[in-house]
Design a protein around this motif. Structure first.
Motif, mmCIF file in Angstrom:
data_model
loop_
_atom_site.group_PDB
_atom_site.id
_atom_site.type_symbol
_atom_site.label_atom_id
_atom_site.label_comp_id
_atom_site.label_asym_id
_atom_site.label_seq_id
_atom_site.Cartn_x
_atom_site.Cartn_y
_atom_site.Cartn_z
ATOM 1 N N ILE A 59 66.064 -31.681 -16.413
ATOM 2 C CA ILE A 59 66.811 -32.993 -17.137
ATOM 3 C C ILE A 59 65.703 -33.468 -18.222
ATOM 4 O O ILE A 59 65.795 -33.764 -19.241
ATOM 5 N N ASN A 140 64.390 -42.004 -20.525
ATOM 6 C CA ASN A 140 65.102 -41.067 -19.627
ATOM 7 C C ASN A 140 63.952 -39.888 -19.336
ATOM 8 O O ASN A 140 63.922 -39.305 -18.151
ATOM 9 N N PHE A 143 61.503 -41.130 -16.894
ATOM 10 C CA PHE A 143 62.241 -41.247 -15.484
ATOM 11 C C PHE A 143 62.053 -39.716 -14.666
ATOM 12 O O PHE A 143 61.648 -39.852 -13.693
ATOM 13 N N HIS A 144 62.329 -38.661 -15.436
ATOM 14 C CA HIS A 144 62.509 -37.595 -14.707
ATOM 15 C C HIS A 144 61.302 -36.921 -14.491
ATOM 16 O O HIS A 144 60.992 -36.312 -13.453
ATOM 17 N N THR B 146 59.044 -46.634 -12.822
ATOM 18 C CA THR B 146 59.874 -45.640 -12.292
ATOM 19 C C THR B 146 59.513 -45.482 -10.925
ATOM 20 O O THR B 146 60.460 -45.213 -9.753
ATOM 21 N N TYR B 164 68.783 -47.721 -14.318
ATOM 22 C CA TYR B 164 67.396 -47.517 -14.759
ATOM 23 C C TYR B 164 67.307 -47.840 -16.217
ATOM 24 O O TYR B 164 66.292 -48.379 -16.685
#
Lengths: 166, 166
Positions: A59, A140, A143-144, B146, B164
């Motif tokens: 992702i 995003n 985050f991953h 995070t 988030y």
């Protein structure tokens, strides 16, 4: 003077993805030292209802690909999520770096106000290019990438903030 | 057209810190439903050699404060790290949002090439304002925000990507 859309996106993705490659090398060395199969990492989760390591990396890869492709107005390549080893994940990250680097500044700059439309589970979401980059694609992506880092730290891989920042 | 230094920093910090306040509310509700002391969260770690929850939030706060203050050339306020409850952490996050919002765009814009000097354990590190924001302040901020999120998810707090991203 100001930041261009290209300079706010491509170098950030490339730097963190390059750091991620170094974390994978440290993870591999840790597995070899502790004599466990390095592919064990692929299924690790921080919580039963969080996605496993492999998905975190896939992702993160898609977040970088989607951001560059959408801003440039390119047809997004579909990458099958078939990675089944640490080597496969490395190849996915390298492919993502190559994809990001394949865009020139001219293709990305000037897209601050470009309309970006995402198909989400809850329906269509519309952003300007700038808000899409700042409030969707980058958070995003981070985050991953950070969750992948946290999974490796949780698994005992010896790394620190210096490895995270590169 | 382009992104200004202010628009690339302040709204990003404020949005993620506001999301973090909502995570703390969910964490509180989870503790109450499961009948455990919500202050238990403060000492949680993802690995024995990672910093606990409280420090993740304090450092995220310092990352936002340091970025805004340094870009503006302001004297950085010293915030004692004395938070000992979830309420204290909420107050720290709110204080950080107020601090970030206390800078006008005019104070931050135009700092792309400004020299930023950090005193690190390994010695002095010099950045341009733009590289400091993109490759140090923002990744460092996202790292700690995070990791705080990951700690709450690991502890069973029911949240997802929507929480988030905010």
């Amino acid at each position: 003077m100001s930041i261009s859309m290209h300079s706010a996106s491509a170098p950030v993705f490339v730097r963190m993805l390059s750091n991620l490659l170094a974390w994978l090398d440290k993870a591999q060395a840790h597995a070899e030292a502790r004599k466990f199969d390095p592919n064990i990492y692929l299924g690790l989760r921080l919580a039963p209802d969080m996605l496993p390591f492999t998905r975190q990396i896939q992702i993160a890869s898609d977040a970088a690909k989607g951001c560059m492709g959408r801003l440039a107005g390119a047809e997004l390549p579909k990458w099958e999520d078939t990675e089944a080893s640490l080597d496969d994940l490395r190849a996915r990250v390298k492919k993502t770096i190559d994809y990001v680097q394949g865009f020139s500044a001219a293709q990305i700059d000037g897209t601050e106000a470009k309309e970006i439309v995402l198909q989400m589970r809850a329906g269509e979401v519309r952003f300007t290019g700038e808000n899409y980059l700042k409030h969707f694609a980058l958070p995003n992506f981070y985050f991953h990438v950070t969750t992948a880092y946290a999974l490796l730290r949780h698994a005992g891989v010896e790394m620190g903030k210096k490895d995270y920042l590169g």
